[in-house]
Design a protein around this motif. Structure first.
Motif, PDB file in Angstrom:
ATOM      1  N   ASP A  46       4.956  18.088  19.734  1.00 39.52           N
ATOM      2  CA  ASP A  46       4.914  16.819  20.452  1.00 39.52           C
ATOM      3  C   ASP A  46       4.037  15.776  19.758  1.00 39.52           C
ATOM      4  O   ASP A  46       3.998  14.622  20.173  1.00 39.52           O
ATOM      5  N   SER A  47       3.341  16.148  18.706  1.00 34.16           N
ATOM      6  CA  SER A  47       2.476  15.215  17.982  1.00 34.16           C
ATOM      7  C   SER A  47       3.301  14.304  17.087  1.00 34.16           C
ATOM      8  O   SER A  47       4.367  14.677  16.603  1.00 34.16           O
ATOM      9  N   ASP A  48       2.784  13.113  16.879  1.00 35.35           N
ATOM     10  CA  ASP A  48       3.443  12.151  15.999  1.00 35.35           C
ATOM     11  C   ASP A  48       2.967  12.353  14.568  1.00 35.35           C
ATOM     12  O   ASP A  48       1.864  12.862  14.336  1.00 35.35           O
ATOM     13  N   PRO A  49       3.763  11.923  13.603  1.00 30.00           N
ATOM     14  CA  PRO A  49       3.306  11.981  12.211  1.00 30.00           C
ATOM     15  C   PRO A  49       2.093  11.072  12.006  1.00 30.00           C
ATOM     16  O   PRO A  49       1.901  10.091  12.720  1.00 30.00           O
ATOM     17  N   VAL A  50       1.284  11.430  11.025  1.00 32.68           N
ATOM     18  CA  VAL A  50       0.095  10.640  10.702  1.00 32.68           C
ATOM     19  C   VAL A  50       0.326   9.977   9.353  1.00 32.68           C
ATOM     20  O   VAL A  50       0.819  10.603   8.419  1.00 32.68           O
ATOM     21  N   TYR A  51      -0.047   8.705   9.268  1.00 28.46           N
ATOM     22  CA  TYR A  51       0.127   7.921   8.039  1.00 28.46           C
ATOM     23  C   TYR A  51      -1.255   7.688   7.439  1.00 28.46           C
ATOM     24  O   TYR A  51      -2.063   6.965   8.001  1.00 28.46           O
ATOM     25  N   ALA A  71       4.502   0.528   1.744  1.00 20.91           N
ATOM     26  CA  ALA A  71       4.692  -0.429   2.825  1.00 20.91           C
ATOM     27  C   ALA A  71       3.544  -1.439   2.849  1.00 20.91           C
ATOM     28  O   ALA A  71       2.489  -1.218   2.249  1.00 20.91           O
ATOM     29  N   HIS A  72       3.767  -2.543   3.568  1.00 18.52           N
ATOM     30  CA  HIS A  72       2.731  -3.567   3.705  1.00 18.52           C
ATOM     31  C   HIS A  72       1.629  -3.144   4.669  1.00 18.52           C
ATOM     32  O   HIS A  72       0.465  -3.434   4.446  1.00 18.52           O
ATOM     33  N   ASP A  73       2.020  -2.490   5.766  1.00 20.80           N
ATOM     34  CA  ASP A  73       1.051  -2.029   6.751  1.00 20.80           C
ATOM     35  C   ASP A  73       1.565  -0.748   7.400  1.00 20.80           C
ATOM     36  O   ASP A  73       2.623  -0.240   7.057  1.00 20.80           O
ATOM     37  N   ARG A  74       0.793  -0.243   8.359  1.00 20.67           N
ATOM     38  CA  ARG A  74       1.133   1.034   8.979  1.00 20.67           C
ATOM     39  C   ARG A  74       2.458   0.966   9.742  1.00 20.67           C
ATOM     40  O   ARG A  74       3.251   1.899   9.708  1.00 20.67           O
ATOM     41  N   ALA A 102       0.830  -1.190   0.000  1.00 17.66           N
ATOM     42  CA  ALA A 102       0.000   0.000   0.000  1.00 17.66           C
ATOM     43  C   ALA A 102       0.871   1.249   0.000  1.00 17.66           C
ATOM     44  O   ALA A 102       2.041   1.216   0.337  1.00 17.66           O
ATOM     45  N   ILE A 103       0.253   2.345  -0.381  1.00 14.83           N
ATOM     46  CA  ILE A 103       0.915   3.643  -0.390  1.00 14.83           C
ATOM     47  C   ILE A 103       0.387   4.441   0.807  1.00 14.83           C
ATOM     48  O   ILE A 103      -0.822   4.548   1.001  1.00 14.83           O
ATOM     49  N   TYR A 104       1.316   4.985   1.584  1.00 16.87           N
ATOM     50  CA  TYR A 104       0.966   5.814   2.725  1.00 16.87           C
ATOM     51  C   TYR A 104       1.552   7.204   2.516  1.00 16.87           C
ATOM     52  O   TYR A 104       2.717   7.348   2.167  1.00 16.87           O
TER      53      TYR A 104
END
Length: 159
Positions: free
Chosen positions: A15-20, A106-109, A2-4
């Motif tokens: 302080d926030s994390d990246p979003v996929y 990637a295959h998954d998150r 998949a494409i993220y």
């Protein structure tokens, strides 16, 4: 695979994390579009969806159209939201100040997160210095940058 699309948080929220955001069809968005739009906090898109849905119902009632036609248009609208749901999320995130880092395959998150971290921690590529050229002068040897080329011309991008 998949494409993220990796979206980095705005500077106001360090302080926030990246979003996929996974690019692809969303079955949940197709089955329950209103719930999916509200769950993802897509307020503008929810209002547009409600306006179109109510408009279809009103036109169907005024024109005396068959319920099948109105249901058909509603299904087409749900299919559209299922297909373009990821794009709606990206639009909303850009409006909120998030920036697009890039795209990861990637295959998954979890795999997408590992690839993002490995690429963002990788050392920056060594800059290529341009050699000044005079018209008619032969090109010096050893100026191959190793970058991918398409046809006669190179193109910028990641290797």
């Amino acid at each position: 695979m998949a494409i993220y699309v990796v979206m980095e948080p705005p500077r106001s929220r360090p302080d926030s994390d990246p979003v996929y955001v996974r690019d692809g069809y969303s079955l949940f968005a197709f089955l329950l579009p209103l719930v999916w739009l509200l769950w993802n906090r897509l307020w503008i898109e929810t209002l547009v969806f409600l306006a179109i849905t109510l408009g279809l119902g009103y036109l169907g009632e005024q024109a005396g159209a068959a319920e099948v036609a109105v249901a058909g248009f509603s299904i087409l609208l749900a299919i559209f939201i299922g297909i373009e749901g990821a794009v709606f999320r990206l639009w909303a995130m850009r409006r909120r100040g998030w920036t697009e880092w890039g795209v990861v395959e990637a295959h998954d998150r979890e795999d997408a997160e590992a690839r993002y971290v490995s690429e963002s921690l990788a050392p920056a590529e060594k800059p290529v210095l341009a050699v000044p050229m005079r018209p008619g002068a032969p090109q010096p040897r050893g100026t191959d940058t190793g970058a991918p080329e398409l046809g006669l011309f190179g193109y910028p991008g990641r290797n």
